[in-house]
Scaffold this motif. Structure first.
Motif, short mmCIF file in Angstrom:
data_model
loop_
_atom_site.label_atom_id
_atom_site.label_comp_id
_atom_site.label_asym_id
_atom_site.label_seq_id
_atom_site.Cartn_x
_atom_site.Cartn_y
_atom_site.Cartn_z
N ARG A 69 0.84 -1.21 0.00
CA ARG A 69 0.00 0.00 0.00
C ARG A 69 0.88 1.26 0.00
N ALA A 70 1.91 1.24 0.84
CA ALA A 70 2.80 2.40 0.97
C ALA A 70 3.52 2.68 -0.35
N GLN A 71 4.02 1.60 -0.95
CA GLN A 71 4.76 1.73 -2.21
C GLN A 71 3.85 2.30 -3.30
N SER A 72 2.62 1.83 -3.31
CA SER A 72 1.67 2.29 -4.31
C SER A 72 1.29 3.76 -4.11
N GLN A 73 1.14 4.17 -2.84
CA GLN A 73 0.83 5.59 -2.56
C GLN A 73 1.97 6.49 -3.04
N LEU A 74 3.21 6.07 -2.78
CA LEU A 74 4.36 6.91 -3.15
C LEU A 74 4.51 6.99 -4.67
N ALA A 75 4.31 5.85 -5.33
CA ALA A 75 4.43 5.83 -6.80
C ALA A 75 3.40 6.77 -7.41
N ALA A 76 2.17 6.74 -6.88
CA ALA A 76 1.12 7.61 -7.41
C ALA A 76 1.45 9.08 -7.17
N LYS A 77 1.99 9.36 -5.98
CA LYS A 77 2.32 10.74 -5.63
C LYS A 77 3.42 11.29 -6.57
N VAL A 85 4.67 1.58 -10.13
CA VAL A 85 4.88 1.13 -8.74
C VAL A 85 6.21 0.39 -8.55
N GLN A 86 6.65 -0.33 -9.59
CA GLN A 86 7.89 -1.11 -9.43
C GLN A 86 9.14 -0.22 -9.43
N ASP A 87 8.98 1.06 -9.71
CA ASP A 87 10.13 1.96 -9.69
C ASP A 87 10.38 2.57 -8.30
N VAL A 88 9.53 2.21 -7.33
CA VAL A 88 9.75 2.65 -5.94
C VAL A 88 10.20 1.44 -5.14
N LYS A 89 11.27 1.58 -4.34
CA LYS A 89 11.69 0.44 -3.50
C LYS A 89 12.17 0.90 -2.12
N ASN A 90 12.30 -0.08 -1.23
CA ASN A 90 12.84 0.14 0.12
C ASN A 90 11.98 1.03 1.02
N VAL A 91 10.67 1.01 0.80
CA VAL A 91 9.74 1.59 1.78
C VAL A 91 9.70 0.61 2.95
N ILE A 92 9.61 1.12 4.16
CA ILE A 92 9.63 0.22 5.32
C ILE A 92 8.33 0.34 6.11
N ALA A 147 9.14 6.28 4.64
CA ALA A 147 9.69 6.46 3.28
C ALA A 147 11.07 7.09 3.30
N SER A 148 11.65 7.26 4.51
CA SER A 148 12.87 8.08 4.58
C SER A 148 14.07 7.44 3.87
N ASN A 149 14.06 6.10 3.72
CA ASN A 149 15.16 5.44 3.00
C ASN A 149 14.74 4.92 1.63
N ALA A 150 13.51 5.24 1.23
CA ALA A 150 13.00 4.70 -0.03
C ALA A 150 13.68 5.38 -1.21
N LEU A 151 13.75 4.62 -2.32
CA LEU A 151 14.38 5.12 -3.54
C LEU A 151 13.39 5.06 -4.69
N VAL A 152 13.52 5.98 -5.63
CA VAL A 152 12.66 5.96 -6.80
C VAL A 152 13.51 6.12 -8.05
#
Ligand code: NAI
Length: 331
Positions: A162-170, A175-182, A195-200
């Motif tokens: 869910r978190a990954q999908s929210q960030l990708a939309a934002k 969605v697969q271009d966002v990783k390392n959400v915790i 999302a502080s360590n997540a990468l896009v």
């Protein structure tokens, strides 16, 4: 072709299982070369419904599905299984307090832990989905002392997805271009989606998500609360809890555990060793990587003051749930 492995799904007549069984039997979890023998556990009054599920599995005509055993007996269901999806639990009914639900479900997971201990493979990988998932996993492990603690995990992958999908939309990327959400902590409204360590990936280059979004306030407030409350939003719209997405998340979790993650981080509820100042011996969701079937907590991340507060809060809830659960198990 490899020899078949036995895989159990509990709550097999329920709505999550209805989506999950196809994914397991079609090869999406254990790979396209791994045949599976499915053990389906539910309670005795659901055996008629389960028979219908068995018919539908046959009608799917799936080459990897070598057999199906429907049963209401946990010891039969857990016999020699290599993977266990513990989905079955009592749903919260109107007027039921959180503690009533906890006490009903903890008893189920105590009994299932004892049955796993007796008859499952000692290297069985157990994923608890039924709520309260983290504490149920802890209790299950406690009553299966002959199986290593590391083999019991709780599902927070739906929250991660869910978190990954929210960030990708934002950000406006696939969605697969966002990783390392915790997801840290409990699968409950105290969880901390971080999302502080997540990468896009943007135009082929990796960038930190906080820099790409450039709105710290959003990441600390709207993002966190949207993910925390997403389950309630689905219930409000569908009048039933998340099932399709929960089944997908369970498949993702078990696939990554069996087949590995590479350098991608995934969130799993695992028995805490005290990492990041969390209470020991509770099942806490951490970022992990998996190789050779073993998960390892990602080390060395910086914890901000805000994150510290969030981790402490969800850790405190889990310590309280543990105490309540241990009290229930005494009688
Ligand atoms: P459901 O009510 O459709 O199905 C649950 C099934 O479990 C029923 O068929 C019921 O008869 C069975 N069951 C009850 N007690 C059992 C026992 N002792 N042994 C075997 N089976 C038993 O519920 P649904 O939607 O499939 O959800 C299952 C659980 O998953 C719930 O606890 C729900 O809160 C939880 N959940 C967890 C999520 C997570 O992210 N960790 C996400 C979504 C749901």
């Amino acid at each position: 072709m490899a020899a078949p492995i036995k895989v159990v799904v509990t709550g097999a007549a329920g709505q999550i299982a209805y989506s999950l069984l196809y994914q397991i039997a079609s090869g999406a979890v254990f790979g396209p070369e791994q045949p599976v023998y499915l053990h389906l556990l539910d309670i005795a009054p659901m055996m008629g419904v389960l028979e219908g599920v068995v018919m539908e599995l046959a009608d799917c005509a799936l080459p990897l599905l070598t057999g199906v055993l429907p049963t209401a007996n946990p010891e039969e269901a857990f016999k020699d299984v290599a993977a266990a999806f513990l989905v079955g639990a009592m749903p919260r009914r109107e007027g039921m307090e959180r503690k009533d639900l906890l006490s009903a479900n903890v008893r189920i997971f105590k009994e299932q832990g004892q049955a796993l201990d007796k008859v499952a493979r000692k290297d069985v990988k157990v994923l608890v989905v039924g709520n309260p998932a983290n504490t149920n996993a802890l209790i299950c492990s406690k009553y299966a002392p002959s199986i290593p603690k590391e083999n019991f995990t709780a599902m927070t992958r739906l929250d991660q997805n869910r978190a990954q999908s929210q960030l990708a939309a934002k950000i406006g990327v696939p969605v697969q271009d966002v990783k390392n959400v915790i997801i840290w902590g409990n699968h409950s409204s105290t969880q901390f989606p971080d999302a502080s360590n997540a990468l896009v990936k943007i135009n082929g280059a990796e960038k930190p998500v906080p820099a790409a979004i450039n709105d710290d306030e959003y990441l600390k407030t709207t993002f966190v609360s949207t993910v925390q409350k997403r389950g309630a939003a689905v219930i409000a719209a569908r009048k039933m809890s998340s099932a399709l997405s929960a089944a997908k998340a369970a498949s993702d979790h078990m696939r990554d555990w069996f087949l590995g993650t590479g350098d991608r981080w995934v969130s799993m509820g695992v028995v805490s060793d005290g990492s990041y100042g969390t209470p020991r011996d509770i099942v806490f969701s951490f970022p992990v990587t998996v190789s050779n079937g073993k998960w390892k907590i990602v080390e060395g991340l910086t914890i901000s003051d805000f994150a510290r507060q969030m981790l402490d809060n969800t850790g405190k809830e889990l310590a309280e749930e543990k105490q309540d659960a241990l009290d229930v198990c005494k009688d």
